[in-house]
Design a protein around this motif. Structure first.
Motif, PDB file in Angstrom:
ATOM      1  N   GLN A  76      85.691  91.347  80.553  1.00 51.78           N
ATOM      2  CA  GLN A  76      84.367  90.800  80.830  1.00 51.78           C
ATOM      3  C   GLN A  76      83.292  91.865  80.641  1.00 51.78           C
ATOM      4  OE1 GLN A  76      85.777  89.585  84.764  1.00 51.78           O
ATOM      5  NE2 GLN A  76      84.918  87.562  84.388  1.00 51.78           N
ATOM      6  N   ALA A  77      82.118  91.419  80.230  1.00 51.67           N
ATOM      7  CA  ALA A  77      80.962  92.320  80.096  1.00 51.67           C
ATOM      8  C   ALA A  77      79.704  91.533  80.407  1.00 51.67           C
ATOM      9  CB  ALA A  77      80.898  92.920  78.694  1.00 51.67           C
ATOM     10  N   GLY A  78      78.662  92.244  80.803  1.00 56.65           N
ATOM     11  CA  GLY A  78      77.403  91.598  81.132  1.00 56.65           C
ATOM     12  C   GLY A  78      76.511  91.417  79.919  1.00 56.65           C
ATOM     13  N   LEU A  79      75.739  90.325  79.885  1.00 59.57           N
ATOM     14  CA  LEU A  79      74.727  90.140  78.857  1.00 59.57           C
ATOM     15  C   LEU A  79      73.808  91.354  78.826  1.00 59.57           C
ATOM     16  CD1 LEU A  79      73.825  86.440  79.672  1.00 59.57           C
ATOM     17  CD2 LEU A  79      74.899  87.220  77.555  1.00 59.57           C
ATOM     18  N   ASP A  80      73.304  91.703  77.655  1.00 61.95           N
ATOM     19  CA  ASP A  80      72.493  92.907  77.553  1.00 61.95           C
ATOM     20  C   ASP A  80      71.157  92.758  78.279  1.00 61.95           C
ATOM     21  OD1 ASP A  80      72.655  95.588  76.215  1.00 61.95           O
ATOM     22  OD2 ASP A  80      70.681  94.960  75.485  1.00 61.95           O
ATOM     23  N   ASP A  81      70.683  91.515  78.458  1.00 58.72           N
ATOM     24  CA  ASP A  81      69.422  91.318  79.186  1.00 58.72           C
ATOM     25  C   ASP A  81      69.662  90.734  80.575  1.00 58.72           C
ATOM     26  OD1 ASP A  81      70.292  88.909  78.134  1.00 58.72           O
ATOM     27  OD2 ASP A  81      68.282  88.169  77.716  1.00 58.72           O
ATOM     28  N   MET A  82      70.500  89.744  80.709  1.00 57.17           N
ATOM     29  CA  MET A  82      70.888  89.134  81.981  1.00 57.17           C
ATOM     30  C   MET A  82      69.667  88.776  82.846  1.00 57.17           C
ATOM     31  SD  MET A  82      73.941  90.362  84.576  1.00 57.17           S
ATOM     32  CE  MET A  82      74.814  91.196  83.287  1.00 57.17           C
ATOM     33  N   GLY A  83      68.672  88.159  82.209  1.00 56.60           N
ATOM     34  CA  GLY A  83      67.496  87.722  82.935  1.00 56.60           C
ATOM     35  C   GLY A  83      66.462  88.807  83.162  1.00 56.60           C
ATOM     36  N   SER A  84      66.723  90.010  82.632  1.00 61.41           N
ATOM     37  CA  SER A  84      65.790  91.119  82.786  1.00 61.41           C
ATOM     38  C   SER A  84      65.503  91.714  81.408  1.00 61.41           C
ATOM     39  CB  SER A  84      66.397  92.174  83.722  1.00 61.41           C
ATOM     40  OG  SER A  84      65.504  93.239  83.931  1.00 61.41           O
ATOM     41  N   SER A  85      64.886  92.906  81.388  1.00 58.67           N
ATOM     42  CA  SER A  85      64.643  93.574  80.109  1.00 58.67           C
ATOM     43  C   SER A  85      65.971  94.023  79.516  1.00 58.67           C
ATOM     44  CB  SER A  85      63.727  94.783  80.308  1.00 58.67           C
ATOM     45  OG  SER A  85      62.485  94.394  80.853  1.00 58.67           O
ATOM     46  N   MET A 137      77.105  95.007  61.875  1.00 63.46           N
ATOM     47  CA  MET A 137      76.305  94.448  62.967  1.00 63.46           C
ATOM     48  C   MET A 137      75.650  93.135  62.541  1.00 63.46           C
ATOM     49  SD  MET A 137      74.319  97.587  64.862  1.00 63.46           S
ATOM     50  CE  MET A 137      75.031  98.323  66.332  1.00 63.46           C
ATOM     51  N   THR A 138      75.558  92.200  63.479  1.00 61.90           N
ATOM     52  CA  THR A 138      74.840  90.952  63.251  1.00 61.90           C
ATOM     53  C   THR A 138      73.361  91.174  63.549  1.00 61.90           C
ATOM     54  OG1 THR A 138      76.771  89.609  63.786  1.00 61.90           O
ATOM     55  CG2 THR A 138      74.626  88.538  63.966  1.00 61.90           C
ATOM     56  N   VAL A 139      72.502  90.593  62.716  1.00 62.79           N
ATOM     57  CA  VAL A 139      71.061  90.749  62.861  1.00 62.79           C
ATOM     58  C   VAL A 139      70.482  89.476  63.474  1.00 62.79           C
ATOM     59  CG1 VAL A 139      68.901  91.351  61.706  1.00 62.79           C
ATOM     60  CG2 VAL A 139      71.087  92.161  60.777  1.00 62.79           C
ATOM     61  N   THR A 140      69.716  89.632  64.541  1.00 55.61           N
ATOM     62  CA  THR A 140      69.030  88.509  65.174  1.00 55.61           C
ATOM     63  C   THR A 140      67.531  88.785  65.091  1.00 55.61           C
ATOM     64  OG1 THR A 140      70.885  88.182  66.701  1.00 55.61           O
ATOM     65  CG2 THR A 140      68.792  87.127  67.267  1.00 55.61           C
ATOM     66  N   ARG A 147      67.061  92.590  66.613  1.00 57.24           N
ATOM     67  CA  ARG A 147      68.201  93.018  67.416  1.00 57.24           C
ATOM     68  C   ARG A 147      69.467  93.059  66.566  1.00 57.24           C
ATOM     69  NH1 ARG A 147      69.567  89.530  71.050  1.00 57.24           N
ATOM     70  NH2 ARG A 147      68.231  87.763  70.538  1.00 57.24           N
ATOM     71  N   PHE A 148      70.228  94.141  66.713  1.00 60.09           N
ATOM     72  CA  PHE A 148      71.453  94.359  65.949  1.00 60.09           C
ATOM     73  C   PHE A 148      72.600  94.576  66.932  1.00 60.09           C
ATOM     74  CE2 PHE A 148      67.859  95.700  63.506  1.00 60.09           C
ATOM     75  CZ  PHE A 148      68.140  95.435  62.180  1.00 60.09           C
ATOM     76  N   SER A 149      73.721  93.857  66.746  1.00 63.28           N
ATOM     77  CA  SER A 149      74.838  93.991  67.682  1.00 63.28           C
ATOM     78  C   SER A 149      76.154  93.637  67.004  1.00 63.28           C
ATOM     79  CB  SER A 149      74.636  93.075  68.898  1.00 63.28           C
ATOM     80  OG  SER A 149      75.758  93.155  69.771  1.00 63.28           O
ATOM     81  N   ALA A 206      73.866  89.735  71.519  1.00 58.37           N
ATOM     82  CA  ALA A 206      74.253  90.327  72.805  1.00 58.37           C
ATOM     83  C   ALA A 206      73.504  89.724  73.974  1.00 58.37           C
ATOM     84  CB  ALA A 206      74.032  91.837  72.769  1.00 58.37           C
ATOM     85  N   GLN A 207      72.565  88.792  73.709  1.00 55.21           N
ATOM     86  CA  GLN A 207      71.848  88.129  74.777  1.00 55.21           C
ATOM     87  C   GLN A 207      72.241  86.650  74.894  1.00 55.21           C
ATOM     88  OE1 GLN A 207      67.905  90.988  74.154  1.00 55.21           O
ATOM     89  NE2 GLN A 207      67.600  88.799  74.401  1.00 55.21           N
ATOM     90  N   ALA A 208      73.288  86.242  74.177  1.00 58.29           N
ATOM     91  CA  ALA A 208      73.793  84.868  74.232  1.00 58.29           C
ATOM     92  C   ALA A 208      75.139  84.858  74.947  1.00 58.29           C
ATOM     93  CB  ALA A 208      73.927  84.273  72.833  1.00 58.29           C
TER      94      ALA A 208
END
Length: 408
Positions: A216-225, A257-260, A296-298, A303-305
């Protein structure tokens, strides 16, 4: 003073009272039909404690005073009598007229929520009750009543043929997955219809998102910056219709990396990096020429979905992964002049100082040249072969394995 023994007695009495709660079996007074829609003759149903083969006693009255036989037989029209069960988790096995299993569903029923006996009011503590969609990890691989393993198998209603759980108790979890995630995460076998309820009623199956071999890992933003740990954020300058773009900084960018970003098609990845110039797997969309702020590149897709998957246990190094400045070396060979023998000296050695030979001048002409003149120093590049190389490198951190479960 609140005595510990009194508190324990109160808790025990509360549990006894909870166990006496009853529920009516949902298929009471209903018929079991065959594939042609005709009532089966005299089917029967057996009840067991959830996750076991231990028979569970059921009753014909809500007071749980009149036990029914095991299994309970339906009448000649395939209709079951009214059946009452204690409020516990259970399994049901419905048998045909010849004893064949028509279905067996586990993890049914409900358990009263735990109450706080010390509060005096018996108020339910919401933090002590698991909700549909909650995930937990256990250090074993068992089947848990009220939960399903997150193994990429399917769940659906009774008779749906779902591979992890086919039961009416799966309805809430089915709706949660259907309404929360796209088909790329929780796909519906046979395609999605108009709603979760209609698909469940139609006997469709939905795939449980897998956690096999994943951590498991946390979203990169998780409702914040955004934290910038699972993605790199930089400005991106595009040219419509071109796969070539530039970034404000290529630091922490990697091939793959995927580009968003606005003007970039979903699933576009970085295929090459040269300085601040990058190559994209798909051209920029029409009308996208210009600079996009905060692209955003990940390696996790977005990484925010939620429910994104990425990473690998192994990787292989290529020359592109090595530092820009590498160790180098050469070998210089200089032929020493003191080892050189002149043509005149060779003739003297052959004929002596007074010796004569015809056409000596012609011999000298032939001897003088590249074969007898000392060559200049020569430099040779050195390469070091590595037989047996190109073996992948492990990326695994220390971990302990178990099973992830999703609450129904």
């Amino acid at each position: 003073m609140h005595h510990p023994l009194a508190a324990g007695l109160a808790l025990a009495l509360g549990l006894i009272a909870s166990a006496s709660a009853t529920e009516s079996w949902p298929k009471s007074r209903q018929q079991v039909l065959d594939a042609s829609g005709r009532p089966l003759l005299s089917p029967s149903v057996a009840f067991f404690a959830a996750g076991t083969t231990s028979p569970l006693t059921v009753y014909s009255d809500p007071g749980l005073t009149k036990p029914l036989p095991h299994p309970v037989k339906a009448d000649g029209n395939g209709r079951f009598p009214r059946i009452y069960l204690p409020e516990v988790r259970y399994a049901e096995q419905v048998l045909g007229p010849y004893g064949e299993t028509l279905w067996r569903d586990d993890g049914l029923g409900s358990v009263p929520p735990t109450t706080d006996s010390g509060s005096g009011g018996g108020t339910i503590d919401p933090s002590a009750v698991a909700s549909t969609g909650d995930v937990k990890w256990r250090m074993d691989a068992g089947i848990l009543p009220g939960w399903v393993r997150m193994n990429g198998r399917t769940l659906g209603g009774a008779g749906s043929g779902a591979t992890e759980l086919a039961s009416a108790s799966a309805a809430t979890a089915f709706a949660y997955l259907w309404n929360t995630f796209p088909d790329t995460v929780a796909s519906v076998v046979g395609g999605r219809g108009t709603s979760a309820a209609s698909d469940f009623a139609a006997g469709k199956q939905i795939v449980i998102p897998t956690m096999q071999g994943l951590v498991q890992a946390g979203l990169d933003d998780m409702g914040s910056s955004p934290a910038g740990r699972l993605q790199t954020i930089t400005d991106l300058t595009l040219t419509a219709g071109s796969t070539t773009a530039t970034v404000a900084s290529a630091s922490r960018l990697a091939i793959g990396m995927t580009v968003t970003a606005d003007g970039i098609s979903s699933g576009t990845t970085v295929t090459d990096i040269a300085g601040t110039t990058i190559t994209l797997s798909q051209p920029a969309a029409a009308g996208s020429t210009g600079t996009v702020s905060g692209a955003r590149f990940s390696l996790l897709g977005d990484a925010q979905a939620t429910a994104q998957v990425g990473g690998d246990a192994l990787s292989s190094l290529t020359n592109r992964n090595l530092p820009a400045v590498l160790p180098s070396g050469t070998v210089t060979v200089d032929y020493p002049s003191h080892g050189y023998v002149s043509p005149e000296a060779l003739i003297n050695l052959a004929f002596g100082d007074g010796g004569t030979i015809a056409n000596v001048s012609n011999i000298l002409i032939r001897l003088k040249g590249a074969q007898t003149t000392p060559p200049g120093a020569k430099t040779f590049s050195v390469s070091q072969p590595n037989p047996g190389g190109d073996v992948p490198v492990s990326n695994l951190s220390p971990m302990r394995l178990g099973t992830f479960y999703l609450k129904l």
